[in-house]
Design an enzyme around this catalytic site. Structure first.
Site, PDB file in Angstrom:
ATOM      1  N   HIS A   1      21.588 -16.852   2.310  1.00 56.96           N
ATOM      2  CA  HIS A   1      20.380 -16.483   1.557  1.00 56.96           C
ATOM      3  C   HIS A   1      20.675 -15.320   0.602  1.00 56.96           C
ATOM      4  O   HIS A   1      20.018 -14.281   0.642  1.00 56.96           O
ATOM      5  CB  HIS A   1      19.233 -16.128   2.517  1.00 56.96           C
ATOM      6  CG  HIS A   1      17.881 -16.130   1.882  1.00 56.96           C
ATOM      7  ND1 HIS A   1      16.726 -16.390   2.580  1.00 56.96           N
ATOM      8  CD2 HIS A   1      17.478 -15.890   0.599  1.00 56.96           C
ATOM      9  CE1 HIS A   1      15.684 -16.306   1.779  1.00 56.96           C
ATOM     10  NE2 HIS A   1      16.112 -15.994   0.558  1.00 56.96           N
TER      11      HIS A   1
ATOM     12  N   GLU B   1      16.034 -19.097   9.752  1.00 56.94           N
ATOM     13  CA  GLU B   1      16.836 -17.882   9.524  1.00 56.94           C
ATOM     14  C   GLU B   1      16.258 -16.736  10.342  1.00 56.94           C
ATOM     15  O   GLU B   1      15.032 -16.644  10.480  1.00 56.94           O
ATOM     16  CB  GLU B   1      16.766 -17.489   8.033  1.00 56.94           C
ATOM     17  CG  GLU B   1      17.529 -18.416   7.127  1.00 56.94           C
ATOM     18  CD  GLU B   1      17.288 -18.068   5.642  1.00 56.94           C
ATOM     19  OE1 GLU B   1      16.833 -16.948   5.347  1.00 56.94           O
ATOM     20  OE2 GLU B   1      17.557 -18.936   4.806  1.00 56.94           O
TER      21      GLU B   1
ATOM     22  N   ARG C   1      13.849 -22.118   0.012  1.00 57.32           N
ATOM     23  CA  ARG C   1      13.535 -21.712   1.377  1.00 57.32           C
ATOM     24  C   ARG C   1      14.057 -22.769   2.346  1.00 57.32           C
ATOM     25  O   ARG C   1      13.919 -23.971   2.104  1.00 57.32           O
ATOM     26  CB  ARG C   1      12.015 -21.550   1.573  1.00 57.32           C
ATOM     27  CG  ARG C   1      11.432 -20.260   0.981  1.00 57.32           C
ATOM     28  CD  ARG C   1      11.875 -19.013   1.748  1.00 57.32           C
ATOM     29  NE  ARG C   1      11.346 -17.780   1.210  1.00 57.32           N
ATOM     30  CZ  ARG C   1      11.940 -16.992   0.299  1.00 57.32           C
ATOM     31  NH1 ARG C   1      13.128 -17.321  -0.191  1.00 57.32           N
ATOM     32  NH2 ARG C   1      11.382 -15.873  -0.100  1.00 57.32           N
TER      33      ARG C   1
END
Ligand SMILES: NC(=O)c1ccc[n+]([C@@H]2O[C@H](COP(=O)([O-])OP(=O)(O)OC[C@H]3O[C@@H](n4cnc5c(N)ncnc54)[C@H](O)[C@@H]3O)[C@@H](O)[C@H]2O)c1
Ligand SMILES: O=C(O)[C@H](O)[C@H](O)COP(=O)(O)O
Length: 367
Positions: A253, A236, A207
């Site tokens: 991602h 993000e 993350r």
């Protein structure tokens, strides 16, 4: 029965369509009024499921996230409201293993390193971290494991974060947590970043908020920049654009975005929902997947680092993802667009190796 699913979740119609009316929508823009008549909600990591989103969801009886990470879900709220919840632990761990293997091989090429002489620190040794550790060992690397919550159970030898951060390459695989005994928000903070030496490599495929991106930028603009591989970013879908030129491999991602990983994610929710509804399952994950276009590769020599790099690139070319990211950076909505239009990617295990397969299976191929 009405089911609302994120439009980027494959196989929902195939799995749920016979038993529920399926509607799909962009997960980032879901609004409370869209949940008014919904019984089942299936999301991915970009939908924050909280009191605000569920304010009008009076019929909702099941929420599923087709992801490993659950930091976007208020699970306490679901429990309080008696709404069943399922996630998909481990669903895309193989894809993350493929991604980090591809990254390690690219890093080695970039730095002229023989990986068998190098040490990998794995921070967070659950589903994805263990997968990465196994691939690195198959490359002959020495692997140090850092997982304080697991170290408490003393199941194997663990090192502390400081020792892990002294390795040649450090790969992060922790959930995002902000409290508890081992919070991971900014686990890689300015202080930790300042202690690293310029020859080290860091990989983040967990993350974005686990690394302090501003502190990293400051480091990269100084005299001894690090080699960075970043699949995930703080804030993000925004990205700290000035950091990107200082990152060797930059991706949006997608570490877990294999077709198999996504199928397993949707299937895990299907299984949980069938159990909740006391229904039998009509399909298996294997029935959902088309055959791989590569098929079988016959090897005349066991894969060393160079051959492993060629084999991995045939199935998953991480540099293509990096190039697409750099090309699109700065365009409005580029991050979500790249993810939505992500090309179909198969796992290394979809390819069969025959002949002198050596460590092929440990690297992730089928032998
Ligand atoms: N980039 C992607 O596409 C992608 C794909 C899958 C998962 N993820 C992220 O990666 C995370 C890890 O996935 P997983 O399947 O390995 O999860 P997991 O739950 O199986 O393992 C996480 C491990 O981290 C450990 N941990 C927790 N706090 C820690 C700390 N402070 N320091 C070190 N270790 C700590 C836990 O004890 C556990 O063993 C997920 O939560 C998700 O957010 C990202
Ligand atoms: O936690 C995970 O499983 C991954 O980070 C996740 O799957 C990434 O994909 P997304 O849900 O954002 O589409």
């Amino acid at each position: 029965m009405k089911l609302l699913a994120d439009e980027n979740m494959p196989f929902v119609q195939e799995l749920f369509g016979d038993r529920a009316e399926v509607v799909t929508c962009p997960g980032r823009d879901l609004r409370p009024e869209q949940l008014r008549d919904i019984d089942v909600l299936l999301v991915r990591s970009i939908t924050r499921v909280d009191a605000a989103l569920l304010a009008q969801a009076e019929r909702l009886s099941f929420v599923g996230t087709a992801t490993i990470g659950c930091d976007h879900i208020d699970t306490d709220l679901l429990a309080r409201r008696g709404i069943a919840f399922a996630s998909a632990p481990g669903c895309n761990k193989v894809a993350v293993g493929d991604y980090v293997l591809a990254a390690l091989l690219r890093v080695a090429e970039h730095k002229g390193w023989a990986l068998q002489d190098k040490t990998l620190g794995v921070v967070g040794v659950g589903n994805t971290g263990a997968e990465v550790a196994a691939r690195a060992r198959a490359l002959g690397m020495r692997v140090l494991l850092c997982d304080p919550p697991k170290a408490l159970q003393k199941t194997t030898d663990f090192v502390d974060l400081q020792q892990a951060l002294a390795c040649d390459i450090v790969s992060f695989h922790v959930p995002l947590t902000r409290d508890g005994d081992h919070p991971t928000w900014h686990l890689l903070n300015r202080h930790a970043i300042d202690r690293l030496n310029g020859d080290q490599v860091l990989i983040n495929a967990c993350r974005g908020d686990v690394w302090d991106n501003q502190a990293l930028l400051a480091r990269q603009q100084g005299k001894a920049p690090l080699t960075l591989v970043m699949d995930v970013w703080e804030h993000e879908p925004e990205v700290l654009a000035p950091l990107v030129p200082h990152v060797l491999l930059a991706t949006p991602h997608i570490a877990g975005y294999s077709l198999e990983g996504k199928a397993r994610g949707t299937f895990a929710l299907y299984r949980a929902w069938c159990e909740q509804q006391q229904l039998g399952m009509q399909l298996t994950p294997e029935q959902l997947l088309p055959p791989s276009s590569i098929g079988t590769i016959h090897l005349h020599e066991a894969p060393d680092q160079a051959l492993a790099a060629r084999l991995v690139r045939l199935v998953y070319d991480i540099e293509q993802d990096d190039a697409a990211f750099r090309q699109a950076l700065g365009q409005p909505g580029f991050f979500d667009r790249l993810r939505k239009q992500y090309p179909q990617r198969r796992e290394l295990g979809s390819v069969q190796l025959t002949g002198l397969t050596g460590s092929g299976e440990a690297l992730g191929f089928k032998v």
